[in-house]
Structure formats: structure tokens, C-alpha cells
Design an enzyme around this catalytic site. Sequence first.
Site, PDB file in Angstrom:
ATOM      1  N   LYS A  25      50.660  43.952  35.022  1.00 33.44           N
ATOM      2  CA  LYS A  25      49.266  43.503  34.871  1.00 33.44           C
ATOM      3  C   LYS A  25      48.811  42.667  36.074  1.00 33.44           C
ATOM      4  O   LYS A  25      47.742  42.871  36.616  1.00 33.44           O
ATOM      5  CB  LYS A  25      49.091  42.670  33.583  1.00 33.44           C
ATOM      6  CG  LYS A  25      49.411  43.431  32.320  1.00 33.44           C
ATOM      7  CD  LYS A  25      49.193  42.587  31.070  1.00 33.44           C
ATOM      8  CE  LYS A  25      50.157  41.408  30.956  1.00 33.44           C
ATOM      9  NZ  LYS A  25      51.566  41.787  30.781  1.00 33.44           N
ATOM     10  N   ARG A  56      45.789  38.305  23.191  1.00 33.34           N
ATOM     11  CA  ARG A  56      47.129  38.738  22.851  1.00 33.34           C
ATOM     12  C   ARG A  56      47.329  38.893  21.356  1.00 33.34           C
ATOM     13  O   ARG A  56      48.390  39.306  20.904  1.00 33.34           O
ATOM     14  CB  ARG A  56      48.095  37.668  23.327  1.00 33.34           C
ATOM     15  CG  ARG A  56      48.815  38.010  24.593  1.00 33.34           C
ATOM     16  CD  ARG A  56      50.130  37.381  24.420  1.00 33.34           C
ATOM     17  NE  ARG A  56      51.091  37.497  25.477  1.00 33.34           N
ATOM     18  CZ  ARG A  56      50.941  37.285  26.742  1.00 33.34           C
ATOM     19  NH1 ARG A  56      49.780  37.027  27.263  1.00 33.34           N
ATOM     20  NH2 ARG A  56      51.970  37.356  27.536  1.00 33.34           N
ATOM     21  N   ARG A  58      62.111  39.608  39.608  1.00 33.35           N
ATOM     22  CA  ARG A  58      60.792  38.995  39.833  1.00 33.35           C
ATOM     23  C   ARG A  58      60.915  37.575  40.391  1.00 33.35           C
ATOM     24  O   ARG A  58      61.660  36.746  39.891  1.00 33.35           O
ATOM     25  CB  ARG A  58      59.992  38.947  38.531  1.00 33.35           C
ATOM     26  CG  ARG A  58      58.739  38.083  38.670  1.00 33.35           C
ATOM     27  CD  ARG A  58      57.660  38.386  37.693  1.00 33.35           C
ATOM     28  NE  ARG A  58      58.064  38.293  36.312  1.00 33.35           N
ATOM     29  CZ  ARG A  58      57.298  38.684  35.311  1.00 33.35           C
ATOM     30  NH1 ARG A  58      56.118  39.211  35.547  1.00 33.35           N
ATOM     31  NH2 ARG A  58      57.722  38.563  34.085  1.00 33.35           N
ATOM     32  N   ARG A  79      60.889  32.848  36.792  1.00 37.37           N
ATOM     33  CA  ARG A  79      60.294  32.267  35.594  1.00 37.37           C
ATOM     34  C   ARG A  79      61.368  32.023  34.546  1.00 37.37           C
ATOM     35  O   ARG A  79      62.197  32.902  34.293  1.00 37.37           O
ATOM     36  CB  ARG A  79      59.218  33.224  35.041  1.00 37.37           C
ATOM     37  CG  ARG A  79      57.911  33.103  35.775  1.00 37.37           C
ATOM     38  CD  ARG A  79      56.917  34.172  35.426  1.00 37.37           C
ATOM     39  NE  ARG A  79      56.795  34.485  34.010  1.00 37.37           N
ATOM     40  CZ  ARG A  79      55.899  35.347  33.524  1.00 37.37           C
ATOM     41  NH1 ARG A  79      55.062  35.962  34.357  1.00 37.37           N
ATOM     42  NH2 ARG A  79      55.858  35.598  32.249  1.00 37.37           N
ATOM     43  N   ARG A 104      59.825  38.204  23.990  1.00 35.15           N
ATOM     44  CA  ARG A 104      58.449  38.491  24.419  1.00 35.15           C
ATOM     45  C   ARG A 104      58.082  39.930  24.106  1.00 35.15           C
ATOM     46  O   ARG A 104      56.950  40.219  23.705  1.00 35.15           O
ATOM     47  CB  ARG A 104      58.304  38.204  25.922  1.00 35.15           C
ATOM     48  CG  ARG A 104      58.310  36.701  26.237  1.00 35.15           C
ATOM     49  CD  ARG A 104      58.603  36.408  27.693  1.00 35.15           C
ATOM     50  NE  ARG A 104      57.623  36.993  28.585  1.00 35.15           N
ATOM     51  CZ  ARG A 104      57.852  37.267  29.861  1.00 35.15           C
ATOM     52  NH1 ARG A 104      59.040  36.997  30.397  1.00 35.15           N
ATOM     53  NH2 ARG A 104      56.910  37.792  30.601  1.00 35.15           N
TER      54      ARG A 104
HETATM   55  P1  G5P Z   1      52.073  36.052  30.809  1.00 37.41           P
HETATM   56  O1  G5P Z   1      52.202  35.354  32.083  1.00 37.41           O
HETATM   57  O2  G5P Z   1      50.794  36.678  30.430  1.00 37.41           O
HETATM   58  P2  G5P Z   1      53.383  38.603  30.289  1.00 37.41           P
HETATM   59  O3  G5P Z   1      54.657  38.617  29.573  1.00 37.41           O
HETATM   60  O4  G5P Z   1      52.238  39.183  29.562  1.00 37.41           O
HETATM   61  O5  G5P Z   1      53.252  37.103  30.772  1.00 37.41           O
HETATM   62  P3  G5P Z   1      54.025  39.173  32.909  1.00 37.41           P
HETATM   63  O6  G5P Z   1      55.463  38.872  32.626  1.00 37.41           O
HETATM   64  O7  G5P Z   1      53.238  38.194  33.709  1.00 37.41           O
HETATM   65  O8  G5P Z   1      53.326  39.440  31.569  1.00 37.41           O
HETATM   66  P4  G5P Z   1      52.854  41.404  34.313  1.00 37.41           P
HETATM   67  O9  G5P Z   1      51.809  40.516  34.856  1.00 37.41           O
HETATM   68  O10 G5P Z   1      52.450  42.513  33.418  1.00 37.41           O
HETATM   69  O11 G5P Z   1      54.006  40.592  33.599  1.00 37.41           O
HETATM   70  O12 G5P Z   1      53.685  42.063  35.472  1.00 37.41           O
HETATM   71  P5  G5P Z   1      53.784  41.696  37.053  1.00 37.41           P
HETATM   72  O13 G5P Z   1      54.183  40.299  37.233  1.00 37.41           O
HETATM   73  O14 G5P Z   1      52.598  42.232  37.773  1.00 37.41           O
HETATM   74  O15 G5P Z   1      55.004  42.659  37.437  1.00 37.41           O
HETATM   75  C1  G5P Z   1      56.281  42.376  36.938  1.00 37.41           C
HETATM   76  C2  G5P Z   1      57.290  42.468  38.089  1.00 37.41           C
HETATM   77  O16 G5P Z   1      57.414  43.834  38.469  1.00 37.41           O
HETATM   78  C3  G5P Z   1      56.878  41.712  39.366  1.00 37.41           C
HETATM   79  O17 G5P Z   1      58.031  41.170  39.969  1.00 37.41           O
HETATM   80  C4  G5P Z   1      56.269  42.827  40.258  1.00 37.41           C
HETATM   81  O18 G5P Z   1      56.411  42.527  41.658  1.00 37.41           O
HETATM   82  C5  G5P Z   1      57.146  44.005  39.856  1.00 37.41           C
HETATM   83  N1  G5P Z   1      56.522  45.324  39.990  1.00 37.41           N
HETATM   84  C6  G5P Z   1      55.248  45.706  39.753  1.00 37.41           C
HETATM   85  N2  G5P Z   1      55.098  47.019  39.979  1.00 37.41           N
HETATM   86  C7  G5P Z   1      56.324  47.497  40.354  1.00 37.41           C
HETATM   87  C8  G5P Z   1      56.819  48.781  40.716  1.00 37.41           C
HETATM   88  O19 G5P Z   1      56.104  49.781  40.760  1.00 37.41           O
HETATM   89  N3  G5P Z   1      58.143  48.857  41.016  1.00 37.41           N
HETATM   90  C9  G5P Z   1      58.966  47.773  40.999  1.00 37.41           C
HETATM   91  N4  G5P Z   1      60.256  47.936  41.313  1.00 37.41           N
HETATM   92  N5  G5P Z   1      58.539  46.536  40.661  1.00 37.41           N
HETATM   93  C10 G5P Z   1      57.237  46.408  40.344  1.00 37.41           C
HETATM   94  O20 G5P Z   1      52.453  35.080  29.604  1.00 37.41           O
HETATM   95  C11 G5P Z   1      53.539  34.215  29.684  1.00 37.41           C
HETATM   96  C12 G5P Z   1      53.581  33.338  28.458  1.00 37.41           C
HETATM   97  O21 G5P Z   1      52.402  32.546  28.380  1.00 37.41           O
HETATM   98  C13 G5P Z   1      51.963  32.384  27.038  1.00 37.41           C
HETATM   99  C14 G5P Z   1      53.043  32.988  26.172  1.00 37.41           C
HETATM  100  O22 G5P Z   1      54.006  32.004  25.901  1.00 37.41           O
HETATM  101  C15 G5P Z   1      53.628  34.054  27.111  1.00 37.41           C
HETATM  102  O23 G5P Z   1      54.940  34.419  26.751  1.00 37.41           O
HETATM  103  N6  G5P Z   1      50.658  33.030  26.894  1.00 37.41           N
HETATM  104  C16 G5P Z   1      49.959  33.141  25.757  1.00 37.41           C
HETATM  105  N7  G5P Z   1      50.221  32.771  24.480  1.00 37.41           N
HETATM  106  C17 G5P Z   1      49.306  33.053  23.538  1.00 37.41           C
HETATM  107  N8  G5P Z   1      48.158  33.720  23.792  1.00 37.41           N
HETATM  108  C18 G5P Z   1      47.844  34.121  25.058  1.00 37.41           C
HETATM  109  N9  G5P Z   1      46.693  34.780  25.300  1.00 37.41           N
HETATM  110  C19 G5P Z   1      48.771  33.833  26.103  1.00 37.41           C
HETATM  111  N10 G5P Z   1      48.773  34.094  27.421  1.00 37.41           N
HETATM  112  C20 G5P Z   1      49.921  33.604  27.894  1.00 37.41           C
HETATM  113 MG    MG Z   2      51.497  38.383  34.803  1.00 35.40          MG
END
Ligand code: G5P
Ligand code: MG
Length: 217
Positions: free
Chosen positions: A20, A94, A128, A161, A172
Site C-alpha cells: 500500500k 480498517r 523491510r 518495524r 496482523r
Molecule cells: P500500517 O502501517 O497501516 P499495514 O499492516 O496495513 O500497516 P504495512 O505493513 O505498512 O501495512 P504496506 O504499506 O501495504 O504494509 O506495504 P509496503 O510497506 O508498501 O511494502 C511492504 C514491503 O514490501 C516494503 O519493504 C516494500 O519495499 C516491499 N515491496 C513492495 N513491493 C515489492 C515488490 O514488488 N517486491 C519486493 N520484493 N518487495 C516489495 O498499520 C500498522 C499498525 O498501526 C495500527 C495497527 O496497530 C496496525 O497494526 N493502525 C490502526 N489501527 C486501527 N485502525 C486503523 N485504521 C489503523 N491504522 C494503523
Molecule cells: Mg504501509
Amino acid sequence: RRAIGAAFRAVILGAPASGKGTVSSRIVKSFDVTHVSSGDILRRHIMQKTELGLEVSKYLSKGDLVPDETMIVLIGKEVESLDKKNWLLDGFPRTVAQAERLQQLYPVNIVINLVVPHDVILKRVEGRWVHLPSGRVYNIGFNEPKVSGKDDVTGEPLVQRPDDKREVVERRLNDYAKNTEPVIEYYRKTGILSDFHGSTTDEMWPSIKDYVAKFTS
Ligand code: G5P
Ligand code: MG
């Protein structure tokens, strides 16, 4: 960056580490859109030890969701401050309760749903690295930082993280299935959600870009 026609009010959905943040940063580079990541905002508060940061850190470190009311107030203020700008919410809503409130306050008109296989996700979290102040994200073998362990723009240190530990990621993912998959169905019923499938961001990006471009003026 391309301008966008009337009110682009978007949400990007997808499991933890589905990309995302990565896709959002590409959208921001190509189009006139402001990215709002709930996770990035919460992690900044934790890093700065604000009152909110101290309150929410226990949830993030365990991989549990922060209570709906706290999130609605936080993101509501953020969206309000963006006024007439185009925005893209990442990580919010979420839960169905959050989605319903958002629809009442600031109705969304586009939902991008990233669908990435489970095994790909588990591999990604291991590699990551993030720059906490900006939310910039890197991965070993994909979008590596120019200097190992350092942010490309500021040169400041990158960190892993605490919620990227295997057992926390499992929690998660379970949370996502239980609380956020119903959000996908909520938006699907209204006809504004589009699915994008793939195992890499590069593979998914062209169709996402074309889709967003349809909303440009
Ligand atoms: P977050 O921060 O919202 P998540 O779990 O939804 O956390 P996250 O982990 O941030 O989502 P993302 O943004 O979907 O993941 O993914 P990203 O960071 O872009 O990519 C993941 C990794 O893959 C990176 O290292 C990237 O470089 C790599 N990557 C991307 N594309 C590729 C590819 O093609 N190939 C490869 N090899 N790598 C790739 O929420 C965190 C916490 O905050 C709270 C909760 O506690 C939650 O757990 N929270 C909330 N709680 C309640 N309600 C809400 N609305 C909340 N929002 C946050
Ligand atoms: Mg993210």
C-alpha cells in the site's frame, strides 16, 4: 504530476505488506494527490513520544488494532485539514465501523484493493526497512537504499518495524481477515472498489496507474 478532476477521495486496501505504501508513493509521484498513511502517522507519534504515541504504542507493538474512536478522530482531523485537495488514505478504514463513519463525514469515491499472495507477504516483511520520520520504505532486493541502512533523502538511519516480527505479522494478518476483509465487502457492494492482483508492485502498477488516470481531468 497530472491534475485530477473533481474530488479524488480514495482508499487503498490490502493486507499488511501488500504494498500500500509503495503503490501510494508511486501515485503521489504521478498525480496531484496527498497520501495519508494512518500507520506512518501513528509511528511518528510513537517516535516523538506524544500523548497519542504513548497511548497507542501498546497496540502497534502487539499488532493489535487501535480503538476505532481514536482512529476516527485522528484521521478525521487529517482529512479535514486537506480541505479540497485530492487524498488517498492508506491503512484507514480498517473496520466497518471506521468505513461507515468515513462515508458519513467524507465520502470516498475510489477504492483500490491490492491482492497479493500470503507467502509473498511473509517474505517481504523480513526484508523491510523504514525511515520513520518520512514513512519511506525499502526492501532488501527491491528498492534497496543507496547506502545500506540509510535513508536515501536524509541519510538518517533506517529501522525495522517491531510489528514485522513473524509472530506479530501473523496476528496482523488474522486481524486483517477478521476486521478488514468485511471493509472490502462493504465497498464492493457500493460498486466503487477495484481489485488489483499480483506478486510484485511492478506487475500491478501499470493497471493501477491507468485506473487512477481515468479520474484525471
Ligand atoms: P500500517 O502501517 O497501516 P499495514 O499492516 O496495513 O500497516 P504495512 O505493513 O505498512 O501495512 P504496506 O504499506 O501495504 O504494509 O506495504 P509496503 O510497506 O508498501 O511494502 C511492504 C514491503 O514490501 C516494503 O519493504 C516494500 O519495499 C516491499 N515491496 C513492495 N513491493 C515489492 C515488490 O514488488 N517486491 C519486493 N520484493 N518487495 C516489495 O498499520 C500498522 C499498525 O498501526 C495500527 C495497527 O496497530 C496496525 O497494526 N493502525 C490502526 N489501527 C486501527 N485502525 C486503523 N485504521 C489503523 N491504522 C494503523
Ligand atoms: Mg504501509
